[in-house]
Design a protein around this motif. Structure first.
Motif, PDB file in Angstrom:
ATOM      1  N   LYS A  26      -9.023   1.674  -9.315  1.00 11.35           N
ATOM      2  CA  LYS A  26      -8.354   2.195  -8.115  1.00 11.35           C
ATOM      3  C   LYS A  26      -8.357   1.166  -6.985  1.00 11.35           C
ATOM      4  N   GLY A  36      -2.307  -0.928  -5.545  1.00 10.68           N
ATOM      5  CA  GLY A  36      -1.790  -0.871  -4.185  1.00 10.68           C
ATOM      6  C   GLY A  36      -1.531   0.568  -3.784  1.00 10.68           C
ATOM      7  N   PHE A  37      -0.930   0.726  -2.620  1.00 15.06           N
ATOM      8  CA  PHE A  37      -0.642   2.059  -2.091  1.00 15.06           C
ATOM      9  C   PHE A  37       0.258   2.840  -3.040  1.00 15.06           C
ATOM     10  N   PHE A  38       1.363   2.246  -3.465  1.00 12.20           N
ATOM     11  CA  PHE A  38       2.300   2.940  -4.341  1.00 12.20           C
ATOM     12  C   PHE A  38       1.733   3.108  -5.749  1.00 12.20           C
ATOM     13  N   GLY A  39       0.877   2.198  -6.174  1.00 13.35           N
ATOM     14  CA  GLY A  39       0.221   2.333  -7.468  1.00 13.35           C
ATOM     15  C   GLY A  39      -0.701   3.533  -7.502  1.00 13.35           C
ATOM     16  N   ARG A  40      -1.410   3.769  -6.388  1.00 11.54           N
ATOM     17  CA  ARG A  40      -2.287   4.938  -6.308  1.00 11.54           C
ATOM     18  C   ARG A  40      -1.480   6.231  -6.293  1.00 11.54           C
ATOM     19  N   ILE A  41      -0.329   6.211  -5.624  1.00  9.76           N
ATOM     20  CA  ILE A  41       0.537   7.393  -5.615  1.00  9.76           C
ATOM     21  C   ILE A  41       1.048   7.670  -7.023  1.00  9.76           C
ATOM     22  N   ALA A  42       1.488   6.634  -7.726  1.00  9.89           N
ATOM     23  CA  ALA A  42       1.985   6.805  -9.094  1.00  9.89           C
ATOM     24  C   ALA A  42       0.874   7.316 -10.008  1.00  9.89           C
TER      25      ALA A  42
END
Length: 83
Positions: A18, A22-28
């Motif tokens: 985690k 990145g930010f969008f990776g965590r959202i995905a």
């Protein structure tokens, strides 16, 4: 099997932690986890739904009666104290 056959399997991309996402990776990742959990959900049958609805309604009626009785008794106590 030889070591060369096992080598390509070892070169698979390891999942990132985690901290590395990145930010969008965590959202995905979050969305993928939510979808995986939703796939585990099982809807109750009609009989189960009716039985559990009855249990909830009976429990609510019992709690309503208890709170009503408590309210009545507290009201009587306050009435006798304050006249």
């Amino acid at each position: 099997m030889s070591e060369t056959a096992a080598a390509p399997a070892a070169k698979k991309k390891a999942p990132k932690s985690k901290d590395q996402l990145g930010f969008f990776g965590r959202i995905a990742l979050f969305v993928r986890q939510v979808i995986a959990e939703l796939k585990k959900v099982v809807s109750p049958s009609r009989a189960e739904l009716l039985k559990l609805t009855g249990v909830v309604l009976v429990f609510v009626l019992i709690v309503m009666a208890f709170i009503g009785l408590l309210d009545y008794l507290i009201g009587l106590g306050v009435f006798h104290l304050l006249g």
